[in-house]
Motif scaffolding. Sequence first.
Motif, PDB file in Angstrom:
ATOM      1  N   LYS A  28       0.863  -1.187   0.000  1.00  0.00           N
ATOM      2  CA  LYS A  28       0.000   0.000   0.000  1.00  0.00           C
ATOM      3  C   LYS A  28       0.895   1.231   0.000  1.00  0.00           C
ATOM      4  O   LYS A  28       1.591   1.505   0.983  1.00  0.00           O
ATOM      5  N   ILE A  29       0.850   1.957  -1.115  1.00  0.00           N
ATOM      6  CA  ILE A  29       1.817   3.020  -1.386  1.00  0.00           C
ATOM      7  C   ILE A  29       1.108   4.359  -1.594  1.00  0.00           C
ATOM      8  O   ILE A  29       0.051   4.426  -2.221  1.00  0.00           O
ATOM      9  N   ALA A  30       1.721   5.419  -1.085  1.00  0.00           N
ATOM     10  CA  ALA A  30       1.304   6.782  -1.418  1.00  0.00           C
ATOM     11  C   ALA A  30       2.470   7.481  -2.099  1.00  0.00           C
ATOM     12  O   ALA A  30       3.581   7.510  -1.564  1.00  0.00           O
ATOM     13  N   LEU A  31       2.222   8.014  -3.281  1.00  0.00           N
ATOM     14  CA  LEU A  31       3.231   8.768  -4.029  1.00  0.00           C
ATOM     15  C   LEU A  31       2.841  10.239  -4.014  1.00  0.00           C
ATOM     16  O   LEU A  31       1.730  10.598  -4.411  1.00  0.00           O
ATOM     17  N   PHE A  32       3.752  11.089  -3.557  1.00  0.00           N
ATOM     18  CA  PHE A  32       3.514  12.528  -3.500  1.00  0.00           C
ATOM     19  C   PHE A  32       4.441  13.248  -4.479  1.00  0.00           C
ATOM     20  O   PHE A  32       5.644  12.969  -4.535  1.00  0.00           O
ATOM     21  N   ASP A  33       3.865  14.188  -5.230  1.00  0.00           N
ATOM     22  CA  ASP A  33       4.672  14.975  -6.161  1.00  0.00           C
ATOM     23  C   ASP A  33       3.987  16.321  -6.379  1.00  0.00           C
ATOM     24  O   ASP A  33       2.757  16.402  -6.427  1.00  0.00           O
ATOM     25  N   ASP A  34       4.799  17.382  -6.510  1.00  0.00           N
ATOM     26  CA  ASP A  34       4.217  18.714  -6.719  1.00  0.00           C
ATOM     27  C   ASP A  34       4.627  19.337  -8.051  1.00  0.00           C
ATOM     28  O   ASP A  34       4.427  20.535  -8.274  1.00  0.00           O
ATOM     29  N   GLY A  35       5.216  18.526  -8.956  1.00  0.00           N
ATOM     30  CA  GLY A  35       5.506  19.015 -10.303  1.00  0.00           C
ATOM     31  C   GLY A  35       6.666  19.971 -10.411  1.00  0.00           C
ATOM     32  O   GLY A  35       6.763  20.722 -11.389  1.00  0.00           O
ATOM     33  N   THR A  59      -1.686   5.008  -4.386  1.00  0.00           N
ATOM     34  CA  THR A  59      -2.464   6.242  -4.421  1.00  0.00           C
ATOM     35  C   THR A  59      -1.522   7.405  -4.714  1.00  0.00           C
ATOM     36  O   THR A  59      -0.476   7.540  -4.068  1.00  0.00           O
ATOM     37  N   TYR A  60      -1.899   8.223  -5.685  1.00  0.00           N
ATOM     38  CA  TYR A  60      -1.082   9.367  -6.071  1.00  0.00           C
ATOM     39  C   TYR A  60      -1.689  10.649  -5.526  1.00  0.00           C
ATOM     40  O   TYR A  60      -2.897  10.873  -5.624  1.00  0.00           O
ATOM     41  N   PHE A  61      -0.855  11.503  -4.952  1.00  0.00           N
ATOM     42  CA  PHE A  61      -1.288  12.792  -4.419  1.00  0.00           C
ATOM     43  C   PHE A  61      -0.462  13.899  -5.068  1.00  0.00           C
ATOM     44  O   PHE A  61       0.775  13.882  -4.975  1.00  0.00           O
ATOM     45  N   HIS A  62      -1.142  14.814  -5.737  1.00  0.00           N
ATOM     46  CA  HIS A  62      -0.453  16.007  -6.248  1.00  0.00           C
ATOM     47  C   HIS A  62      -0.429  17.014  -5.105  1.00  0.00           C
ATOM     48  O   HIS A  62      -1.342  17.811  -4.921  1.00  0.00           O
ATOM     49  N   ALA A  63       0.618  16.944  -4.318  1.00  0.00           N
ATOM     50  CA  ALA A  63       0.700  17.761  -3.109  1.00  0.00           C
ATOM     51  C   ALA A  63       2.148  17.899  -2.685  1.00  0.00           C
ATOM     52  O   ALA A  63       3.006  17.090  -3.050  1.00  0.00           O
TER      53      ALA A  63
END
Length: 301
Positions: free
Chosen positions: A28-35, A74-78
């Motif tokens: 169970k993975i969360a990927l965070f990226d803000d570009g 789950t991907y979070f643009h944050a």
Amino acid sequence: MNVFDCVVVGGGPAGLSASLTLGRARRKIALFDDGTNRNRVTHAAHGFITRDNIKPQEFRELGLKELENYPSITYFHATITAITKAIGNEGFIIKTTDGQEFISEKIILATGIQEIFPFEEVRNFYGKSLFSCPYCDGWEMRDKPLLVLAEKEDHALHMAKLVYNWSKDLVVLTNGGPLSEEGVTALEKRDIKIVVDPIKKLIGDDGYLQAVEFVSGETIKRAGGFVVPSFYRPNHFVEKLGCEVQEDGTAITDGAGRTTEKNIYIAGEMEKSAPSSLINSAASGQNAAASVNMDLTIDRF
């Protein structure tokens, strides 16, 4: 509160690769990226087999699309503002700019690095006609009248020797930095011109270099070239989490992404605080993810 096996911080090639590997391992993975990846300013990325000449944004979108095949990701643009160890050092609490909080057993740091240029106006041309990696962009600049901009002699000589493989029409600019007699001789033997005068301005249009004007009043025409920036990590997670680093800023690891702090891993350019190719960063992400998965397996078996 969202609870994950692993949070991956940064969605560049290292973070995308790590997330894919862990998703395929049913974690169970969360990927965070803000570009804010540094290659977003360039038109195309090179040297990644099957993806040569791909636009960085397209590369990112393809990677994120592939992750959708794995429901445990789950991907979070944050943007993550804080990572703190939970009570008893069992896991981490992650906070984002929008006020959300997450808990994760393990962390992969893969936010990459950012540049500091020897002449800040370089940023207006960076990714279009001025670059930092000959292996990435030398082919496109071949046989053009180029410059090498580096303020330190060892950097100038190293980059000049590399770029000379792609173009013999080369000028080395030190922006006021000195060169030794030995350095000058080595360059002049190859008919490489040297200008040590400070730069006044770069001349060009829409990111495409045309000329360089110096404080002395001299102007030379150039179609582009390569610069040697210094690099820094865009956040202080490595230091705040207590991971040990060497004198040059490289994070100390076991060679497979594990830092000196339990449950904290690092991948991609962030590890050495130095530039890397897409393909090497992706490989680094996969290696770190494999370490995470093995450690989770041993912890829980």
